[in-house]
Design a protein around this motif. Structure first.
Motif, PDB file in Angstrom:
ATOM      1  N   THR A 107       8.896 -19.612 -29.718  1.00 37.64           N
ATOM      2  CA  THR A 107      10.097 -20.260 -30.522  1.00 37.64           C
ATOM      3  C   THR A 107      10.032 -21.819 -30.030  1.00 37.64           C
ATOM      4  OG1 THR A 107      11.676 -19.229 -28.734  1.00 37.64           O
ATOM      5  CG2 THR A 107      11.214 -18.189 -30.718  1.00 37.64           C
ATOM      6  N   LEU A 108      10.012 -22.092 -28.797  1.00 34.87           N
ATOM      7  CA  LEU A 108      10.011 -23.507 -28.618  1.00 34.87           C
ATOM      8  C   LEU A 108       8.954 -24.300 -29.361  1.00 34.87           C
ATOM      9  CD1 LEU A 108      11.191 -23.659 -24.939  1.00 34.87           C
ATOM     10  CD2 LEU A 108      12.271 -24.678 -26.920  1.00 34.87           C
ATOM     11  N   GLY A 109       7.676 -23.651 -29.193  1.00 36.43           N
ATOM     12  CA  GLY A 109       6.484 -24.627 -29.802  1.00 36.43           C
ATOM     13  C   GLY A 109       6.903 -24.540 -31.280  1.00 36.43           C
ATOM     14  N   LEU A 110       7.308 -23.449 -31.919  1.00 39.04           N
ATOM     15  CA  LEU A 110       7.673 -23.820 -33.440  1.00 39.04           C
ATOM     16  C   LEU A 110       8.675 -24.574 -33.601  1.00 39.04           C
ATOM     17  CD1 LEU A 110       7.198 -20.022 -34.548  1.00 39.04           C
ATOM     18  CD2 LEU A 110       5.697 -21.816 -34.925  1.00 39.04           C
ATOM     19  N   SER A 111       9.872 -24.681 -32.753  1.00 48.08           N
ATOM     20  CA  SER A 111      10.809 -25.646 -32.976  1.00 48.08           C
ATOM     21  C   SER A 111      10.301 -27.025 -32.783  1.00 48.08           C
ATOM     22  CB  SER A 111      11.905 -25.385 -31.825  1.00 48.08           C
ATOM     23  OG  SER A 111      12.473 -24.128 -32.209  1.00 48.08           O
ATOM     24  N   ILE A 163      10.832 -30.631 -25.980  1.00 41.46           N
ATOM     25  CA  ILE A 163       9.713 -30.856 -25.145  1.00 41.46           C
ATOM     26  C   ILE A 163      10.132 -30.498 -23.806  1.00 41.46           C
ATOM     27  CG2 ILE A 163       7.748 -32.595 -24.369  1.00 41.46           C
ATOM     28  CD1 ILE A 163       7.809 -33.813 -27.191  1.00 41.46           C
ATOM     29  N   ALA A 164      11.205 -31.356 -23.292  1.00 38.12           N
ATOM     30  CA  ALA A 164      11.826 -31.149 -21.789  1.00 38.12           C
ATOM     31  C   ALA A 164      12.042 -29.617 -21.460  1.00 38.12           C
ATOM     32  CB  ALA A 164      12.919 -31.953 -21.665  1.00 38.12           C
ATOM     33  N   ASP A 165      12.668 -28.822 -22.563  1.00 35.27           N
ATOM     34  CA  ASP A 165      12.609 -27.514 -22.230  1.00 35.27           C
ATOM     35  C   ASP A 165      11.484 -26.759 -22.270  1.00 35.27           C
ATOM     36  OD1 ASP A 165      15.454 -27.928 -22.598  1.00 35.27           O
ATOM     37  OD2 ASP A 165      15.688 -27.208 -24.563  1.00 35.27           O
ATOM     38  N   PHE A 166      10.394 -27.019 -23.091  1.00 37.05           N
ATOM     39  CA  PHE A 166       9.043 -26.630 -23.069  1.00 37.05           C
ATOM     40  C   PHE A 166       8.449 -26.795 -21.642  1.00 37.05           C
ATOM     41  CE2 PHE A 166       4.649 -26.261 -24.030  1.00 37.05           C
ATOM     42  CZ  PHE A 166       4.567 -25.070 -24.831  1.00 37.05           C
ATOM     43  N   VAL A 167       8.561 -28.196 -20.962  1.00 41.72           N
ATOM     44  CA  VAL A 167       7.886 -28.297 -19.800  1.00 41.72           C
ATOM     45  C   VAL A 167       8.519 -27.549 -18.767  1.00 41.72           C
ATOM     46  CG1 VAL A 167       7.587 -30.085 -18.137  1.00 41.72           C
ATOM     47  CG2 VAL A 167       7.191 -30.508 -20.603  1.00 41.72           C
ATOM     48  N   ALA A 168       9.977 -27.586 -18.798  1.00 42.41           N
ATOM     49  CA  ALA A 168      10.580 -26.761 -17.890  1.00 42.41           C
ATOM     50  C   ALA A 168      10.413 -25.487 -17.758  1.00 42.41           C
ATOM     51  CB  ALA A 168      12.431 -26.925 -18.130  1.00 42.41           C
ATOM     52  N   LEU A 169       9.829 -24.871 -18.828  1.00 40.87           N
ATOM     53  CA  LEU A 169       9.560 -23.426 -19.007  1.00 40.87           C
ATOM     54  C   LEU A 169       8.112 -23.364 -18.276  1.00 40.87           C
ATOM     55  CD1 LEU A 169      10.711 -20.615 -19.943  1.00 40.87           C
ATOM     56  CD2 LEU A 169       9.643 -21.129 -22.200  1.00 40.87           C
ATOM     57  N   LEU A 170       7.374 -24.256 -18.682  1.00 42.81           N
ATOM     58  CA  LEU A 170       6.022 -24.196 -18.235  1.00 42.81           C
ATOM     59  C   LEU A 170       6.022 -24.212 -16.593  1.00 42.81           C
ATOM     60  CD1 LEU A 170       3.805 -26.065 -20.747  1.00 42.81           C
ATOM     61  CD2 LEU A 170       3.778 -23.728 -19.945  1.00 42.81           C
ATOM     62  N   ILE A 171       6.682 -24.958 -16.138  1.00 43.19           N
ATOM     63  CA  ILE A 171       6.847 -25.298 -14.622  1.00 43.19           C
ATOM     64  C   ILE A 171       7.461 -24.276 -13.857  1.00 43.19           C
ATOM     65  CG2 ILE A 171       5.789 -27.724 -14.938  1.00 43.19           C
ATOM     66  CD1 ILE A 171       8.795 -28.643 -14.284  1.00 43.19           C
ATOM     67  N   GLY A 172       8.345 -23.598 -14.746  1.00 41.09           N
ATOM     68  CA  GLY A 172       9.196 -22.747 -13.968  1.00 41.09           C
ATOM     69  C   GLY A 172      10.403 -23.182 -13.438  1.00 41.09           C
ATOM     70  N   ALA A 173      10.861 -24.254 -13.993  1.00 39.05           N
ATOM     71  CA  ALA A 173      12.236 -24.811 -13.446  1.00 39.05           C
ATOM     72  C   ALA A 173      13.319 -24.307 -14.165  1.00 39.05           C
ATOM     73  CB  ALA A 173      12.123 -26.471 -13.717  1.00 39.05           C
ATOM     74  N   ASP A 174      13.043 -23.468 -15.377  1.00 36.11           N
ATOM     75  CA  ASP A 174      14.094 -22.916 -16.123  1.00 36.11           C
ATOM     76  C   ASP A 174      13.460 -21.500 -16.686  1.00 36.11           C
ATOM     77  OD1 ASP A 174      16.510 -22.712 -17.240  1.00 36.11           O
ATOM     78  OD2 ASP A 174      16.191 -24.125 -18.975  1.00 36.11           O
ATOM     79  N   LYS A 175      14.416 -20.691 -16.912  1.00 31.98           N
ATOM     80  CA  LYS A 175      13.952 -19.171 -17.266  1.00 31.98           C
ATOM     81  C   LYS A 175      13.858 -19.237 -18.818  1.00 31.98           C
ATOM     82  CE  LYS A 175      14.412 -17.550 -13.094  1.00 31.98           C
ATOM     83  NZ  LYS A 175      13.222 -17.283 -12.201  1.00 31.98           N
ATOM     84  N   PRO A 176      13.074 -18.351 -19.189  1.00 28.77           N
ATOM     85  CA  PRO A 176      13.007 -18.057 -20.701  1.00 28.77           C
ATOM     86  C   PRO A 176      14.658 -17.719 -21.204  1.00 28.77           C
ATOM     87  CG  PRO A 176      11.282 -17.004 -19.687  1.00 28.77           C
ATOM     88  CD  PRO A 176      11.993 -17.542 -18.530  1.00 28.77           C
ATOM     89  N   PHE A 177      14.961 -18.389 -22.412  1.00 27.91           N
ATOM     90  CA  PHE A 177      16.200 -18.604 -23.024  1.00 27.91           C
ATOM     91  C   PHE A 177      17.425 -18.817 -22.227  1.00 27.91           C
ATOM     92  CE2 PHE A 177      13.302 -15.885 -25.269  1.00 27.91           C
ATOM     93  CZ  PHE A 177      13.352 -16.376 -26.777  1.00 27.91           C
ATOM     94  N   GLY A 178      17.000 -19.138 -21.027  1.00 30.09           N
ATOM     95  CA  GLY A 178      18.072 -19.423 -19.654  1.00 30.09           C
ATOM     96  C   GLY A 178      18.664 -17.860 -19.275  1.00 30.09           C
TER      97      GLY A 178
END
Length: 182
Positions: A107-111, A163-178
């Motif tokens: 969903t982040l990629g499509l967004s 893009i920052a949300d995507f990076v945060a998800l990739l590096i594990g700084a944030d959880k999917p959908f929070g």
């Protein structure tokens, strides 16, 4: 039943890029709020001029419209950072952690793709108005590149936050959908 009612704001995990983007998105949110407040003051001034002084208004209505549209666009990254956009979390809540992560990436990629296309066309439209010297067909005759600048700026900042949300998800700084793993 899930007890979590809403997702938490985007987290940075101490990453400098994520902190900078979150700071930019926060400034964009404050700017959007200032634009709304300014439009309220202009509306009050317009009402005073028209109904108390019994004079005509020239620029107020157009300025308020441009400010409200600009505040909506400039505020997009802040709302994304705070996870304030419309969110249906029934499917993410029902998924296990790995499929939830995959769905969040999708969903982040499509967004990102959709907003990047919107940013491209917004820039093209703004540049057209700027290069051709378009003006509004009102008494005020505002140069349209000025209010149209909110289009590429808003979509550009929104794209940066995505893009920052995507990076945060990739590096594990944030959880999917929070959402925390359940």
């Amino acid at each position: 039943m899930a007890t979590q009612l809403s997702a938490a704001p985007a987290r940075t995990g101490g990453n400098p890029f994520l902190r900078i983007v979150n700071g930019i998105s926060t400034v964009a949110g404050w700017t959007a709020a200032a634009m709304i407040l300014t439009s309220v003051f202009i509306t009050c001034q317009m009402i005073f001029v028209r109904f108390v002084l019994n004079q005509s208004t020239v620029w107020q209505t157009e300025a308020v419209i441009y400010l409200m549209v600009a505040s909506t666009l400039i505020g997009l990254p802040y709302v994304q950072r705070m996870r304030g956009h419309v969110n249906v979390d029934l499917i993410p809540l029902a998924l296990a952690p790995r499929p939830r992560f995959a769905l969040a990436m999708l969903t982040l990629g499509l967004s990102i793709v959709v907003v990047a296309v919107m940013f491209w066309y917004a820039y093209d439209f703004w540049h057209l108005a700027w290069s051709r010297g378009w003006k509004s067909e009102t008494v005020w005759a505002v140069r349209l590149w000025i209010p149209y600048l909110a289009l590429p700026v808003g979509f550009g900042l929104f794209l940066l936050q995505l893009i920052a949300d995507f990076v945060a998800l990739l590096i594990g700084a944030d959880k999917p959908f929070g959402l925390e793993n359940s």
